[in-house]
Design a protein around this motif. Structure first.
Motif, PDB file in Angstrom:
ATOM      1  N   LEU A  43      55.941  22.648  13.265  1.00 50.41           N
ATOM      2  CA  LEU A  43      55.277  23.491  14.268  1.00 50.41           C
ATOM      3  C   LEU A  43      55.974  23.447  15.624  1.00 50.41           C
ATOM      4  CD1 LEU A  43      51.554  22.553  13.487  1.00 50.41           C
ATOM      5  CD2 LEU A  43      52.766  24.637  12.834  1.00 50.41           C
ATOM      6  N   ASP A  44      56.666  22.354  15.879  1.00 46.76           N
ATOM      7  CA  ASP A  44      57.375  22.185  17.145  1.00 46.76           C
ATOM      8  C   ASP A  44      58.480  23.227  17.340  1.00 46.76           C
ATOM      9  OD1 ASP A  44      58.511  20.365  14.904  1.00 46.76           O
ATOM     10  OD2 ASP A  44      60.207  20.729  16.248  1.00 46.76           O
ATOM     11  N   GLY A  45      58.971  23.783  16.232  1.00 50.60           N
ATOM     12  CA  GLY A  45      60.115  24.679  16.337  1.00 50.60           C
ATOM     13  C   GLY A  45      59.777  26.118  16.700  1.00 50.60           C
ATOM     14  N   ILE A  46      58.513  26.474  16.600  1.00 55.88           N
ATOM     15  CA  ILE A  46      58.108  27.867  16.807  1.00 55.88           C
ATOM     16  C   ILE A  46      58.412  28.340  18.227  1.00 55.88           C
ATOM     17  CG2 ILE A  46      56.140  29.453  16.824  1.00 55.88           C
ATOM     18  CD1 ILE A  46      54.828  27.598  14.717  1.00 55.88           C
ATOM     19  N   GLY A  47      58.194  27.449  19.181  1.00 52.94           N
ATOM     20  CA  GLY A  47      58.275  27.841  20.584  1.00 52.94           C
ATOM     21  C   GLY A  47      59.651  28.271  21.048  1.00 52.94           C
ATOM     22  N   ASP A  81      62.486  28.466  18.651  1.00 53.97           N
ATOM     23  CA  ASP A  81      63.327  28.752  17.491  1.00 53.97           C
ATOM     24  C   ASP A  81      64.297  27.629  17.158  1.00 53.97           C
ATOM     25  OD1 ASP A  81      62.185  31.189  16.822  1.00 53.97           O
ATOM     26  OD2 ASP A  81      63.424  32.266  18.268  1.00 53.97           O
ATOM     27  N   THR A  96      62.430  20.545  18.034  1.00 53.92           N
ATOM     28  CA  THR A  96      62.468  19.700  19.228  1.00 53.92           C
ATOM     29  C   THR A  96      62.216  18.244  18.885  1.00 53.92           C
ATOM     30  OG1 THR A  96      60.119  20.022  19.663  1.00 53.92           O
ATOM     31  CG2 THR A  96      61.644  21.603  20.652  1.00 53.92           C
ATOM     32  N   PHE A 140      58.770  31.079   8.071  1.00 47.07           N
ATOM     33  CA  PHE A 140      57.774  31.334   9.111  1.00 47.07           C
ATOM     34  C   PHE A 140      57.537  32.820   9.364  1.00 47.07           C
ATOM     35  CE2 PHE A 140      56.375  31.545  13.623  1.00 47.07           C
ATOM     36  CZ  PHE A 140      55.114  31.025  13.409  1.00 47.07           C
ATOM     37  N   ARG A 167      53.520  36.766  17.806  1.00 45.77           N
ATOM     38  CA  ARG A 167      54.639  35.857  17.972  1.00 45.77           C
ATOM     39  C   ARG A 167      54.537  35.087  19.295  1.00 45.77           C
ATOM     40  NH1 ARG A 167      60.070  34.122  16.737  1.00 45.77           N
ATOM     41  NH2 ARG A 167      58.767  33.478  15.020  1.00 45.77           N
ATOM     42  N   HIS A 225      51.873  32.450  19.188  1.00 46.20           N
ATOM     43  CA  HIS A 225      52.305  31.284  18.417  1.00 46.20           C
ATOM     44  C   HIS A 225      53.271  30.432  19.225  1.00 46.20           C
ATOM     45  CE1 HIS A 225      51.281  33.395  14.362  1.00 46.20           C
ATOM     46  NE2 HIS A 225      50.217  32.931  14.983  1.00 46.20           N
ATOM     47  N   ARG A 226      54.139  31.074  19.970  1.00 43.62           N
ATOM     48  CA  ARG A 226      55.065  30.320  20.815  1.00 43.62           C
ATOM     49  C   ARG A 226      54.325  29.489  21.846  1.00 43.62           C
ATOM     50  NH1 ARG A 226      60.417  31.774  20.495  1.00 43.62           N
ATOM     51  NH2 ARG A 226      60.848  33.789  19.507  1.00 43.62           N
ATOM     52  N   ILE A 227      53.305  30.085  22.420  1.00 43.17           N
ATOM     53  CA  ILE A 227      52.536  29.362  23.438  1.00 43.17           C
ATOM     54  C   ILE A 227      51.903  28.108  22.841  1.00 43.17           C
ATOM     55  CG2 ILE A 227      50.427  29.461  24.829  1.00 43.17           C
ATOM     56  CD1 ILE A 227      51.149  32.325  25.565  1.00 43.17           C
ATOM     57  N   SER A 252      52.845  26.457  20.181  1.00 35.24           N
ATOM     58  CA  SER A 252      53.888  25.517  19.811  1.00 35.24           C
ATOM     59  C   SER A 252      54.412  24.777  21.038  1.00 35.24           C
ATOM     60  CB  SER A 252      55.031  26.256  19.121  1.00 35.24           C
ATOM     61  OG  SER A 252      56.129  25.396  18.902  1.00 35.24           O
ATOM     62  N   ARG A 253      54.590  25.495  22.129  1.00 33.92           N
ATOM     63  CA  ARG A 253      55.090  24.848  23.343  1.00 33.92           C
ATOM     64  C   ARG A 253      54.113  23.829  23.877  1.00 33.92           C
ATOM     65  NH1 ARG A 253      56.911  30.231  25.566  1.00 33.92           N
ATOM     66  NH2 ARG A 253      58.899  30.583  24.500  1.00 33.92           N
ATOM     67  N   ILE A 295      52.273  21.973  21.984  1.00 36.39           N
ATOM     68  CA  ILE A 295      52.512  20.795  21.138  1.00 36.39           C
ATOM     69  C   ILE A 295      53.752  20.040  21.619  1.00 36.39           C
ATOM     70  CG2 ILE A 295      53.197  20.062  18.810  1.00 36.39           C
ATOM     71  CD1 ILE A 295      51.405  22.361  17.745  1.00 36.39           C
ATOM     72  N   VAL A 296      54.798  20.780  21.925  1.00 38.10           N
ATOM     73  CA  VAL A 296      56.031  20.145  22.396  1.00 38.10           C
ATOM     74  C   VAL A 296      55.808  19.443  23.741  1.00 38.10           C
ATOM     75  CG1 VAL A 296      58.384  20.601  23.184  1.00 38.10           C
ATOM     76  CG2 VAL A 296      57.515  21.727  21.129  1.00 38.10           C
ATOM     77  N   HIS A 338      54.214  16.188  23.160  1.00 35.91           N
ATOM     78  CA  HIS A 338      55.167  15.184  22.686  1.00 35.91           C
ATOM     79  C   HIS A 338      55.898  14.564  23.862  1.00 35.91           C
ATOM     80  CE1 HIS A 338      55.513  17.093  18.402  1.00 35.91           C
ATOM     81  NE2 HIS A 338      54.340  16.552  18.645  1.00 35.91           N
TER      82      HIS A 338
END
Lengths: 251, 251
Positions: free
Chosen positions: A104-108, A110, A113, A129, B144, B147-149, B151-152, B154-155, B158
DNA sequence: CGCGAGCTTGATGCCGATCAATGCATGTGG
DNA sequence: CCACATGCATTGATCGGCATCAAGCTCGCG
């Protein structure tokens, strides 16, 4: 089912292999992405999840910077994810087991991370995806479920922050063990007997502690009769004792 | 635009008010949910985001356990989110400013799992979540981007884990300040001069430190000529000095 | 002006890090 | 099969960073 598992193990050296069991026949269905969706959706999802990949113990499923294209549903095995700072310190951000989703970390951006490393020989199902996005535009149940999964990951992370920001060493380890046994129980395993798939150092990284501190906490729990510890073999004798620690009665 | 802002402030005591500026006319468009979507999508999104809400300093936008129905886009102001354990210890999980989204935590269980408190008089735009899901099934760009929001987020979490798990007090504060100034710069503010909207205690909670430690770190930075600190007024004199701390050259 | 919330600064103590030695299990080559 | 190496875990001794306790300070505000 048994022969299926067997052949999968036999083919473990192949990195990428044709898919053998559709989501509808997977015993992790109730834990994984397909949860709570209709027959028609399940059918389409199954056909989308067409490849599986084996990852040997110690190998990376993906690493920081790898291009992101798929999510991964863990079919069997155990993973850790970790991030690291410029100067090399790294932090384990989670441990993932069968039925859980990686990537899921990669969606933001591409790109991935974090690193995802197998802690035992494992298998994952690839979920392309873009196709998942396409499908979830068609099926609102799938869309909804995917959003829930992402949100729960955020909530989980908040729990880890609480742990790292405000708990003491033994509280952290107790919370960690209770979380592990809880998740194992959901998967039908004993809640009292478990084998750790990670080292003391990896536990320590996850909990913001040094490995010696983790080891001492284990020994203390054993002295107090809460656990039996033999290397990575753990028997939980008094889960309520661990729970009491987490709840802060130990202050 | 000026009169718009004025009337909004005048109506600040109203909790819920009709919407006055569509997303298309909002100066936060480039930071917020509508980023990178087509005219048609923007139109539909605007009509969906029909209500705004004012939250006075110190008040909650939502609390743990509140039913989840909407996401909130911050139109003006500043928030903190926090979670707490059974025994009352609480942990600030983030600070949010204009253009950022609040409420993602609620999607997973249909109830909010953290408190969102305004640190100054603020305004948010309500984004009814079911409608957002409907719309994002129609428009893949919106889907899209959403989903990016997530995911970010989540990152970002981390990154906070890395900070809490492996950095020392001064490194944490340096990283925190750099993150704040970075986000302020994106919004057109000075990167060197800022006013903290939160107390030392709230900073400490976020960073896993006690307020005294935060205060001492500020003083140390001042002594070293990295900052000028006057209560909540901060002037960053040597951002590269802060960066060096984060990179671990201070070990 | 005086109150109170928030901030600063000092003195002390403790938890967990660090350093170091030993133990234990597994694997490998002679 | 043994000798040895290696990776991981345990345990002890010491140290240091941050928490804790405590006292004053600053500033906004009724």
């Amino acid at each position: 089912m048994m022969s299926e598992t067997h052949s999968a193990v036999a083919a473990a050296q192949l990195r990428i292999e044709p898919f053998k069991v559709a989501c509808s026949g997977c015993n992790l269905r109730e834990l994984c992405l397909p949860l709570g969706i209709s027959e028609a959706e399940l059918e389409r999802l199954s056909s989308m999840v067409a490849t599986r990949r084996s990852v040997a113990r110690g190998e990376a499923l993906f690493r920081v910077g790898d291009p992101f294209a798929s999510l991964y549903a863990i079919r069997a095995g155990f993973f850790k994810t970790s991030v690291s700072s410029e100067d090399g310190r790294d932090q384990v951000t989670g441990f993932q087991m069968a039925g859980e989703l990686l990537g899921l970390d990669g969606i933001g951006t591409d790109r991935h991370t974090c690193d995802a490393i197998a802690l035992e020989d494992s298998q994952v199902c690839l979920i392309p995806f873009h196709q998942l996005e396409d499908l979830s535009r068609e099926f609102s149940d799938l869309q909804r479920h995917f959003h829930r999964i992402m949100s729960r990951e955020i909530v989980r992370d908040h729990g880890v922050m609480l742990l790292l920001g405000s708990m003491r060493a033994e509280e952290r380890l107790a919370a960690f063990l209770l979380n592990l046994t809880q998740r194992l129980r959901t998967r039908g395993y004993s809640a009292s007997s478990l084998v750790l798939r990670m080292t003391r150092e990896e536990i320590g990284s996850y909990l913001g502690l040094k490995l010696e501190t983790v080891s001492r906490a284990f020994s203390k729990f054993q002295d107090e009769g809460l656990l039996e510890v033999k290397q990575r073999q753990i028997h939980v004798l008094k889960p309520e004792g661990l729970q009491a620690l987490v709840n802060g009665s130990g202050c």
